[in-house]
Design a protein around this motif. Structure first.
Motif, PDB file in Angstrom:
ATOM      1  N   ARG A  61      69.382  62.349  84.622  1.00 54.27           N
ATOM      2  CA  ARG A  61      68.368  61.977  83.630  1.00 54.27           C
ATOM      3  C   ARG A  61      67.077  62.762  83.856  1.00 54.27           C
ATOM      4  N   ILE A  62      66.808  63.158  85.116  1.00 53.40           N
ATOM      5  CA  ILE A  62      65.624  63.965  85.407  1.00 53.40           C
ATOM      6  C   ILE A  62      65.815  65.371  84.854  1.00 53.40           C
ATOM      7  N   ILE A  63      67.019  65.912  85.025  1.00 52.20           N
ATOM      8  CA  ILE A  63      67.328  67.239  84.474  1.00 52.20           C
ATOM      9  C   ILE A  63      67.124  67.233  82.963  1.00 52.20           C
ATOM     10  N   ALA A  64      67.666  66.197  82.302  1.00 49.51           N
ATOM     11  CA  ALA A  64      67.548  66.101  80.846  1.00 49.51           C
ATOM     12  C   ALA A  64      66.090  65.976  80.417  1.00 49.51           C
ATOM     13  N   GLY A  65      65.305  65.258  81.197  1.00 46.00           N
ATOM     14  CA  GLY A  65      63.902  65.065  80.841  1.00 46.00           C
ATOM     15  C   GLY A  65      63.051  66.308  81.029  1.00 46.00           C
ATOM     16  N   LEU A  66      63.405  67.144  82.000  1.00 45.78           N
ATOM     17  CA  LEU A  66      62.615  68.340  82.294  1.00 45.78           C
ATOM     18  C   LEU A  66      62.850  69.471  81.301  1.00 45.78           C
ATOM     19  N   CYS A  67      64.042  69.531  80.727  1.00 42.49           N
ATOM     20  CA  CYS A  67      64.421  70.724  79.961  1.00 42.49           C
ATOM     21  C   CYS A  67      63.883  70.711  78.535  1.00 42.49           C
ATOM     22  N   ASP A  68      63.652  71.913  77.992  1.00 44.31           N
ATOM     23  CA  ASP A  68      63.386  72.063  76.563  1.00 44.31           C
ATOM     24  C   ASP A  68      64.699  72.006  75.792  1.00 44.31           C
ATOM     25  N   ALA A  69      65.726  72.591  76.376  1.00 51.25           N
ATOM     26  CA  ALA A  69      67.054  72.584  75.770  1.00 51.25           C
ATOM     27  C   ALA A  69      68.084  72.529  76.886  1.00 51.25           C
ATOM     28  N   LEU A  70      69.172  71.840  76.636  1.00 49.12           N
ATOM     29  CA  LEU A  70      70.250  71.724  77.616  1.00 49.12           C
ATOM     30  C   LEU A  70      71.447  72.531  77.127  1.00 49.12           C
ATOM     31  N   GLU A  81      67.342  81.753  71.225  1.00 47.12           N
ATOM     32  CA  GLU A  81      66.001  82.229  70.883  1.00 47.12           C
ATOM     33  C   GLU A  81      65.623  81.821  69.464  1.00 47.12           C
ATOM     34  N   TYR A  82      66.566  81.996  68.559  1.00 46.40           N
ATOM     35  CA  TYR A  82      66.273  81.721  67.150  1.00 46.40           C
ATOM     36  C   TYR A  82      66.117  80.228  66.884  1.00 46.40           C
ATOM     37  N   LEU A  83      67.085  79.429  67.362  1.00 47.30           N
ATOM     38  CA  LEU A  83      67.077  78.005  67.062  1.00 47.30           C
ATOM     39  C   LEU A  83      65.942  77.261  67.757  1.00 47.30           C
ATOM     40  N   MET A  84      65.503  77.767  68.905  1.00 49.04           N
ATOM     41  CA  MET A  84      64.397  77.134  69.612  1.00 49.04           C
ATOM     42  C   MET A  84      63.044  77.704  69.195  1.00 49.04           C
ATOM     43  N   GLY A  85      63.065  78.729  68.336  1.00 53.19           N
ATOM     44  CA  GLY A  85      61.807  79.313  67.889  1.00 53.19           C
ATOM     45  C   GLY A  85      61.130  80.160  68.941  1.00 53.19           C
ATOM     46  N   TRP A  86      61.912  80.676  69.902  1.00 55.77           N
ATOM     47  CA  TRP A  86      61.346  81.503  70.969  1.00 55.77           C
ATOM     48  C   TRP A  86      61.270  82.969  70.575  1.00 55.77           C
ATOM     49  N   ASN A  87      61.852  83.309  69.438  1.00 58.50           N
ATOM     50  CA  ASN A  87      61.842  84.687  68.967  1.00 58.50           C
ATOM     51  C   ASN A  87      60.822  84.794  67.845  1.00 58.50           C
ATOM     52  N   SER A  88      59.904  85.745  67.944  1.00 58.84           N
ATOM     53  CA  SER A  88      58.836  85.850  66.950  1.00 58.84           C
ATOM     54  C   SER A  88      59.348  86.274  65.587  1.00 58.84           C
ATOM     55  N   ALA A  89      60.514  86.910  65.563  1.00 58.42           N
ATOM     56  CA  ALA A  89      61.065  87.360  64.286  1.00 58.42           C
ATOM     57  C   ALA A  89      62.290  86.537  63.939  1.00 58.42           C
ATOM     58  N   ILE A  90      62.457  86.220  62.665  1.00 52.35           N
ATOM     59  CA  ILE A  90      63.639  85.501  62.221  1.00 52.35           C
ATOM     60  C   ILE A  90      64.414  86.389  61.264  1.00 52.35           C
ATOM     61  N   ILE A 113      62.532  75.778  51.836  1.00 55.94           N
ATOM     62  CA  ILE A 113      62.818  75.820  53.266  1.00 55.94           C
ATOM     63  C   ILE A 113      64.297  75.537  53.493  1.00 55.94           C
ATOM     64  N   LYS A 114      64.737  75.717  54.726  1.00 58.96           N
ATOM     65  CA  LYS A 114      66.120  75.399  55.073  1.00 58.96           C
ATOM     66  C   LYS A 114      66.151  74.650  56.395  1.00 58.96           C
ATOM     67  N   SER A 115      67.123  73.753  56.507  1.00 57.47           N
ATOM     68  CA  SER A 115      67.329  73.001  57.736  1.00 57.47           C
ATOM     69  C   SER A 115      68.197  73.811  58.686  1.00 57.47           C
ATOM     70  N   LEU A 116      67.835  73.808  59.975  1.00 55.91           N
ATOM     71  CA  LEU A 116      68.557  74.562  60.992  1.00 55.91           C
ATOM     72  C   LEU A 116      69.010  73.619  62.099  1.00 55.91           C
ATOM     73  N   PRO A 117      70.031  74.011  62.864  1.00 53.79           N
ATOM     74  CA  PRO A 117      70.463  73.171  63.985  1.00 53.79           C
ATOM     75  C   PRO A 117      69.322  72.911  64.960  1.00 53.79           C
ATOM     76  N   GLY A 118      69.402  71.785  65.637  1.00 47.14           N
ATOM     77  CA  GLY A 118      68.381  71.458  66.616  1.00 47.14           C
ATOM     78  C   GLY A 118      67.143  70.827  66.013  1.00 47.14           C
ATOM     79  N   LYS A 119      67.296  70.229  64.813  1.00 49.27           N
ATOM     80  CA  LYS A 119      66.173  69.558  64.133  1.00 49.27           C
ATOM     81  C   LYS A 119      65.030  70.529  63.856  1.00 49.27           C
ATOM     82  N   MET A 120      65.398  71.754  63.492  1.00 44.49           N
ATOM     83  CA  MET A 120      64.423  72.799  63.204  1.00 44.49           C
ATOM     84  C   MET A 120      64.429  73.119  61.711  1.00 44.49           C
TER      85      MET A 120
END
Length: 219
Positions: free
Chosen positions: A70-79, A138-147, A208-215
């Motif tokens: 549960r600590i691992i899950a709480g610390l991460c941005d994505a699992l 990168e894309y689904l988490m929004g870590w990439n500046s370009a889509i 807009i469009k819905s993406l995986p990961g509630k994005m």
């Protein structure tokens, strides 16, 4: 979390690329388990660290590890679940991460491979997003500046949208990357209940469009 397999490989890869990496122990800090990874663990103290909720003297007994997850899950941005059998610690962590509203990803594998069964089940039951490479993350988490296929702002007729809808679209234009529901609500000040309806309306009108990961991203 120095176990053989993906755990220790992830730590070593992070150290090699000079990235911070953290081990969450299911035992006390006075015990390194397994001992064969002592050298890697010591290097992590200079770039990351060790975490545990267990006092000194706690042994790495099996019943400690599900609680540690549960600590691992709480610390991460994505699992990310790379391999998992039908039952095991990785699936427990994925379940906890979902309950924390974290983004969960799984790498698919052959249907006849025992250690792909857990990943395939997570994907099949919509408890994890399918992950085929680092670009997906990168894309689904929004870590990439370009889509891919960026939206042409000239195609959007903002004057036809309500003020709140315009807020959402402008935020997505500024970020130029997928944005999560929580961040949209926080940055626009729109309550989650109202936001859900606005996002649905914007999806229906093609803004807009819905993406995986509630994005969400621009079309």
């Amino acid at each position: 979390m120095l176990a053989y397999g993906i755990d220790i490989h992830a730590h070593k890869a992070a150290l090699k690329n000079e990235l911070p990496t953290i081990a969450v122990f299911g035992n006390g800090l006075d015990t390194l388990y397994p001992g064969q990874h002592r050298e890697t663990a010591r290097k992590m103290l200079d770039r990351g660290g060790w975490i545990t909720e267990n006092p000194f003297g706690t042994k790495p007994d099996a019943h400690n590890f599900p609680a540690r997850n549960r600590i691992i899950a709480g610390l991460c941005d994505a699992l990310i679940v790379v391999e998992a059998a039908e039952k095991g610690g990785a699936l427990i962590t994925a379940e906890i991460a979902n309950s924390y509203n974290k983004d969960v990803f799984a790498v698919p594998g052959p249907v006849d491979m025992p250690f792909s069964a857990g990943c395939n089940q997570l994907i099949k039951t919509n408890k994890a997003n399918l992950l085929t490479g680092v670009g997906d993350l990168e894309y689904l988490m929004g870590w990439n500046s370009a889509i891919p296929e960026p939206h042409r702002s000239g195609q959007l007729q903002l004057h036809l949208l309500s003020p709140e809808e315009q807020q959402i679209v402008r935020l997505l234009q500024e970020k130029n990357a997928p944005v999560g529901v929580d961040e949209i609500s926080w940055r626009t000040g729109i309550p989650q209940g109202t936001l859900a309806s606005l996002l649905l309306t914007l999806e229906f009108n093609g803004s807009i469009k819905s993406l995986p990961g509630k994005m969400y991203g621009l079309t």
